[in-house]
Design a protein around this motif. Structure first.
Motif, PDB file in Angstrom:
ATOM      1  N   ALA A 124     -30.484  28.188  18.307  1.00 50.51           N
ATOM      2  CA  ALA A 124     -29.568  29.096  17.620  1.00 50.51           C
ATOM      3  C   ALA A 124     -29.973  30.549  17.851  1.00 50.51           C
ATOM      4  O   ALA A 124     -29.116  31.420  18.061  1.00 50.51           O
ATOM      5  CB  ALA A 124     -29.548  28.773  16.123  1.00 50.51           C
ATOM      6  N   LEU A 207     -23.809  26.869  11.797  1.00 50.58           N
ATOM      7  CA  LEU A 207     -23.306  26.260  13.029  1.00 50.58           C
ATOM      8  C   LEU A 207     -21.918  25.659  12.841  1.00 50.58           C
ATOM      9  O   LEU A 207     -21.292  25.246  13.817  1.00 50.58           O
ATOM     10  CB  LEU A 207     -24.273  25.169  13.507  1.00 50.58           C
ATOM     11  N   ARG A 219     -21.283  28.657  18.403  1.00 47.98           N
ATOM     12  CA  ARG A 219     -21.476  27.515  17.519  1.00 47.98           C
ATOM     13  C   ARG A 219     -21.075  26.219  18.219  1.00 47.98           C
ATOM     14  O   ARG A 219     -21.759  25.201  18.122  1.00 47.98           O
ATOM     15  CB  ARG A 219     -20.679  27.699  16.229  1.00 47.98           C
ATOM     16  N   ILE A 222     -23.726  25.042  20.740  1.00 48.09           N
ATOM     17  CA  ILE A 222     -24.882  24.424  20.099  1.00 48.09           C
ATOM     18  C   ILE A 222     -24.533  23.024  19.624  1.00 48.09           C
ATOM     19  O   ILE A 222     -25.297  22.059  19.827  1.00 48.09           O
ATOM     20  CB  ILE A 222     -25.377  25.295  18.935  1.00 48.09           C
ATOM     21  N   ARG A 223     -23.383  22.867  18.994  1.00 43.56           N
ATOM     22  CA  ARG A 223     -22.986  21.545  18.499  1.00 43.56           C
ATOM     23  C   ARG A 223     -22.820  20.548  19.642  1.00 43.56           C
ATOM     24  O   ARG A 223     -23.153  19.365  19.502  1.00 43.56           O
ATOM     25  CB  ARG A 223     -21.714  21.638  17.672  1.00 43.56           C
TER      26      ARG A 223
END
Length: 321
Positions: A124, A207, A219, A222-223
């Protein structure tokens, strides 16, 4: 006794689910030695927000759904179940249902070592730095991030920890994401970062919801990595998933010499799908082995999510609304 739902399959789909804002309430549970089944009126009085930055959000994801909370009887029964589990296991837990806003915690403000859960924070922070520099992750950064999250690679994490600014950079990231009780190891040993379940839930919210420093694209990136973890590392949070749900997670596990070889076992992530949208953080220490830690975490996750599915009621009288 609360009914434990049957364990769900650990496989998941990559269906896109938009989890948007709701209420966050983390419960301050009774101190050690308090009655196992407190008066329901006292339980209701103990409901509080974890901090001022976690304000109610609007709207709830499901059309027509109403903000809710666990009813007092279910909350007291769940507290007693987790108190019993805590007799043999040292853990902290925080769960939020994004469909209703109902949330529950147990030991959520107790610090635990992160082990590889710190890798989610490093990712992150890496994405945040790139966005501040108005750029995408480089091919090299993305390859390292994939190895760090999908395979829990340690050497690439060493490199990325240095890349984000080592301990000073990590501390800047802590501030940017609004984490309140997360402390990096002074020597830069990222796996010895101390954190709380409440802080890990804050990071998960950052997130999912538009309340942190990342763009929607950041976001989502990252997910996507959290949803592609190799199958042998998919456990813990995933216990709450059904066959049509999407699971994103990052787990951590390691024996610690300074704790007599006992294990730190952690799981943080989310389960979203047609019938559920949970953010989950469970941290533990002092486990005799990894398998015991995983079993405990999955039992706790099923207890809480099962209680939320059984005992959530419309929150019409909540003083927090």
């Amino acid at each position: 006794m609360l009914r434990r739902p049957p364990a769900a399959p650990r496989a998941w789909t990559n269906a896109a689910v938009s989890a948007v804002a709701a209420l966050l309430i983390l419960v301050a549970l009774p101190a050690s030695g308090a009655p196992a089944q407190p008066d329901p009126r006292m339980v209701q009085m103990m409901i509080t927000r974890v901090s001022a930055d976690l304000e109610p959000f609007d709207p709830v994801p499901d059309p027509g759904a109403q903000p809710g909370s666990l009813d007092a009887e279910t909350r007291a029964e769940l507290t007693a179940e987790l108190d019993a589990l805590a007799v043999e296991h040292d853990f902290g837990l925080a769960v939020q249902d994004l469909h209703t806003g109902a949330a529950f915690s147990h030991g959520a403000h107790t610090q635990f070592p992160t082990a590889s859960v710190a890798k989610l924070s490093v990712l992150a922070m890496l994405v945040r730095i790139a966005e501040e520099e108005d750029r995408d992750l480089t091919d090299a950064e993305l390859a390292q991030a994939e190895q760090m999250i999908r395979h829990s690679g340690n050497e690439v994490t060493d490199d990325l920890y240095q890349h984000i600014g080592f301990t000073d950079g990590f501390e800047e990231g802590i501030e940017a994401f609004g984490l309140q009780s997360t402390e990096p190891n002074p020597s830069g040993v990222w796996g010895s970062t101390m954190t709380t379940a409440a802080d890990q839930l804050r990071l998960l919210r950052a997130l999912h919801l538009d309340e942190g420093p990342l763009s929607a694209e950041g976001r989502e990136q990252i997910r996507a990595l959290m949803e592609s973890v190799v199958p042998e590392q998919v456990w813990g949070v995933s216990a709450a998933a059904g066959p049509d749900d999407t699971v994103g997670l990052k787990n951590g596990w390691t024996p610690r010499d300074n704790n007599g070889g006992l294990w730190t076992v952690n799981s943080v992530g989310y389960v979203v799908g047609p019938d559920r949208a949970y953010l989950v953080a469970v941290l533990s220490d002092g486990q005799p082995d990894q398998g015991t830690g995983i079993t405990m975490i999955e039992e706790a996750v099923l207890l809480v999510t099962g209680a939320m599915e059984q005992g959530t009621v419309p929150d019409e009288r909540s003083p927090d609304r």
